[in-house]
Design an enzyme around this catalytic site. Sequence first.
Site, PDB file in Angstrom:
ATOM      1  N   HIS A 261     -46.287 -65.574 -73.691  1.00 27.20           N
ATOM      2  CA  HIS A 261     -45.649 -66.874 -73.942  1.00 27.20           C
ATOM      3  C   HIS A 261     -46.725 -67.930 -74.058  1.00 27.20           C
ATOM      4  CE1 HIS A 261     -42.939 -70.280 -73.502  1.00 27.20           C
ATOM      5  NE2 HIS A 261     -41.970 -69.432 -73.802  1.00 27.20           N
ATOM      6  N   ASP A 315     -36.988 -62.802 -73.622  1.00 29.83           N
ATOM      7  CA  ASP A 315     -36.404 -61.818 -74.537  1.00 29.83           C
ATOM      8  C   ASP A 315     -36.519 -60.382 -74.044  1.00 29.83           C
ATOM      9  OD1 ASP A 315     -35.557 -63.634 -76.496  1.00 29.83           O
ATOM     10  OD2 ASP A 315     -37.590 -63.844 -77.242  1.00 29.83           O
TER      11      ASP A 315
HETATM   12  N1  CMC Z   1     -48.734 -58.304 -76.620  1.00 32.50           N
HETATM   13  C1  CMC Z   1     -50.067 -58.111 -76.567  1.00 32.50           C
HETATM   14  N2  CMC Z   1     -50.961 -59.117 -76.488  1.00 32.50           N
HETATM   15  C2  CMC Z   1     -50.479 -60.353 -76.480  1.00 32.50           C
HETATM   16  C3  CMC Z   1     -49.091 -60.621 -76.526  1.00 32.50           C
HETATM   17  C4  CMC Z   1     -48.223 -59.537 -76.588  1.00 32.50           C
HETATM   18  N3  CMC Z   1     -46.893 -59.713 -76.649  1.00 32.50           N
HETATM   19  N4  CMC Z   1     -48.896 -61.954 -76.503  1.00 32.50           N
HETATM   20  C5  CMC Z   1     -50.099 -62.511 -76.452  1.00 32.50           C
HETATM   21  N5  CMC Z   1     -51.059 -61.554 -76.425  1.00 32.50           N
HETATM   22  C6  CMC Z   1     -52.515 -61.757 -76.339  1.00 32.50           C
HETATM   23  C7  CMC Z   1     -53.069 -62.016 -77.739  1.00 32.50           C
HETATM   24  O1  CMC Z   1     -53.452 -60.820 -78.370  1.00 32.50           O
HETATM   25  C8  CMC Z   1     -54.236 -62.923 -77.438  1.00 32.50           C
HETATM   26  O2  CMC Z   1     -55.286 -62.144 -76.922  1.00 32.50           O
HETATM   27  P1  CMC Z   1     -56.815 -62.502 -77.270  1.00 32.50           P
HETATM   28  O3  CMC Z   1     -57.032 -63.860 -76.666  1.00 32.50           O
HETATM   29  O4  CMC Z   1     -57.600 -61.424 -76.629  1.00 32.50           O
HETATM   30  O5  CMC Z   1     -56.907 -62.506 -78.773  1.00 32.50           O
HETATM   31  C9  CMC Z   1     -53.718 -63.769 -76.268  1.00 32.50           C
HETATM   32  O6  CMC Z   1     -52.760 -62.943 -75.611  1.00 32.50           O
HETATM   33  C10 CMC Z   1     -53.072 -65.064 -76.714  1.00 32.50           C
HETATM   34  O7  CMC Z   1     -52.083 -64.729 -77.687  1.00 32.50           O
HETATM   35  P2  CMC Z   1     -51.590 -65.691 -78.841  1.00 32.50           P
HETATM   36  O8  CMC Z   1     -50.938 -64.876 -79.911  1.00 32.50           O
HETATM   37  O9  CMC Z   1     -52.690 -66.607 -79.226  1.00 32.50           O
HETATM   38  O10 CMC Z   1     -50.508 -66.523 -78.049  1.00 32.50           O
HETATM   39  P3  CMC Z   1     -49.493 -67.559 -78.686  1.00 32.50           P
HETATM   40  O11 CMC Z   1     -49.265 -68.560 -77.637  1.00 32.50           O
HETATM   41  O12 CMC Z   1     -49.931 -68.019 -80.019  1.00 32.50           O
HETATM   42  O13 CMC Z   1     -48.174 -66.678 -78.935  1.00 32.50           O
HETATM   43  C11 CMC Z   1     -46.173 -65.523 -78.531  1.00 32.50           C
HETATM   44  C12 CMC Z   1     -47.109 -66.639 -78.048  1.00 32.50           C
HETATM   45  C13 CMC Z   1     -44.897 -65.597 -77.709  1.00 32.50           C
HETATM   46  C14 CMC Z   1     -45.815 -65.739 -80.005  1.00 32.50           C
HETATM   47  C15 CMC Z   1     -46.872 -64.163 -78.327  1.00 32.50           C
HETATM   48  O14 CMC Z   1     -47.082 -63.938 -76.944  1.00 32.50           O
HETATM   49  C16 CMC Z   1     -46.100 -63.017 -78.947  1.00 32.50           C
HETATM   50  O15 CMC Z   1     -46.217 -62.768 -80.145  1.00 32.50           O
HETATM   51  N6  CMC Z   1     -45.257 -62.282 -78.147  1.00 32.50           N
HETATM   52  C17 CMC Z   1     -44.449 -61.220 -78.691  1.00 32.50           C
HETATM   53  C18 CMC Z   1     -43.205 -61.786 -79.373  1.00 32.50           C
HETATM   54  C19 CMC Z   1     -42.224 -62.333 -78.366  1.00 32.50           C
HETATM   55  O16 CMC Z   1     -41.906 -61.703 -77.367  1.00 32.50           O
HETATM   56  N7  CMC Z   1     -41.714 -63.537 -78.664  1.00 32.50           N
HETATM   57  C20 CMC Z   1     -40.757 -64.227 -77.808  1.00 32.50           C
HETATM   58  C21 CMC Z   1     -41.371 -65.459 -77.229  1.00 32.50           C
HETATM   59  S1  CMC Z   1     -40.533 -66.172 -75.841  1.00 32.50           S
HETATM   60  C22 CMC Z   1     -38.982 -66.664 -76.310  1.00 32.50           C
HETATM   61  C23 CMC Z   1     -38.815 -67.252 -77.642  1.00 32.50           C
HETATM   62  O17 CMC Z   1     -39.593 -68.092 -78.096  1.00 32.50           O
HETATM   63  O18 CMC Z   1     -37.836 -66.878 -78.286  1.00 32.50           O
END
Ligand code: CMC
Length: 388
Positions: A261, A315
């Site tokens: 998140h 989720d």
């Molecule tokens: N699985 C593996 N690694 C992850 C994940 C994940 N689900 N989420 C973040 N990371 C890692 C990412 O690879 C990165 O690592 P590094 O710094 O080594 O490159 C670090 O954590 C930061 O990730 P980010 O993608 O820059 O984080 P963000 O804030 O841009 O994205 C997110 C947040 C929710 C989109 C992302 O965590 C994600 O894609 N999660 C999976 C999809 C998901 O479950 N979405 C629902 C979100 S919560 C409710 C909603 O909004 O509906």
Amino acid sequence: MTFCEYRPGLEGVPVTQSSISFVDGKNGILEYRGINIEELARLSTFVETAYLLIWGALPTADELEEFQHEIQSHRRLKYRIRDMMKCFPESGHPMDALQACAAALGLFYSRRALDDPTYIRAAVVRLMAKIPTMVAAFQLMRKGNDPVQPRDDLSYAANFLYMLNEREPDPLAAQIFDICLTLHAEHTINASTFSSMVTASTLTDPYGVVASAVGTLAGPLHGGANEEVIMMLEEIGTVENVEPYLDNCLEKKSKIMGFGHRVYKVKDPRATILQSLAEQLFEKFGRDEYYDIAVAMEKAVAERLGHKGIYPNVDFYSGLVYRKLGIPTDLFTPVFAIARTSGWLAHWKEQLNENRIFRPTQIYTGNHAQSYIPIEKRQSSQDESCWS
Ligand code: CMC
């Protein structure tokens, strides 16, 4: 004022001042209008919470009754909306159907009087009342059945389950679904709420505001993740497969659905509540085959990615609750939209109170002073594989 630093995804950039909700991502705290989400989940109802979010304070008994009554009286759909829905392909995603239907309401209620409190109230009531009916109607119509008419003697949550499954829900199921709606009602400036605020800032109608938010919620990085979580658990199939599945994801650097998140660096408080709701349902109606896989997944992800603050988000466990309630997988995100409509409407109202159109800037990375090249002298810049 100059603010020149580019922050991808607007991370940490305030885009508004708001008193609707608050998240403390380090300590896993969520509040709606200052009230902790655990307290609202335990003591409130979805309609009462929606009132709190939209009108800014908990309603008195009379105010709540009036709001509930207004919603009940507006739940039916115009037959032309139903006729329009009949033309939707059965294979289309219900989020696309919902976005089209929400936008179509603007055709029927076209008067736009954003400074008239009666208009605002009517739009809030209509959207909260009709969105669940639209979701349930699409589900029945794509199976070739007539939509079920709403029932005035049932609560908001119970009525939705009744319209969806064509039978009155068990009281525990209805109560748990109501809590799910409360948990999903609002969550500060997430992508769909931001989308609703940007659309609202143009002073367009509220149906367009909600339609744009529905479109944004649909994506797998946002609301669409709940559906993807179930697909992932299906693919994993057994507890023994959790570790190899995770190895593969980490090797490919793919995201694990339902984890991570932007704001929470600990387990999302809503995920903790949803997990306990799932357990209550399993106790009464039998365990879900995927639950053990989900628990093993949470443990394995915490061991490998806990140092990065990657824990279950809202989720991750919601789909296991919805499956037990008889909600089909591709309706999980529309159900999220039913709840989040209240948050979008709260932000719409707040935006109107002190509106300035959103018009951010960019850091231009293109060329300047290029010459126009006559068509016969141009060389294709397209990668051929795009067209093959
Ligand atoms: N699985 C593996 N690694 C992850 C994940 C994940 N689900 N989420 C973040 N990371 C890692 C990412 O690879 C990165 O690592 P590094 O710094 O080594 O490159 C670090 O954590 C930061 O990730 P980010 O993608 O820059 O984080 P963000 O804030 O841009 O994205 C997110 C947040 C929710 C989109 C992302 O965590 C994600 O894609 N999660 C999976 C999809 C998901 O479950 N979405 C629902 C979100 S919560 C409710 C909603 O909004 O509906």
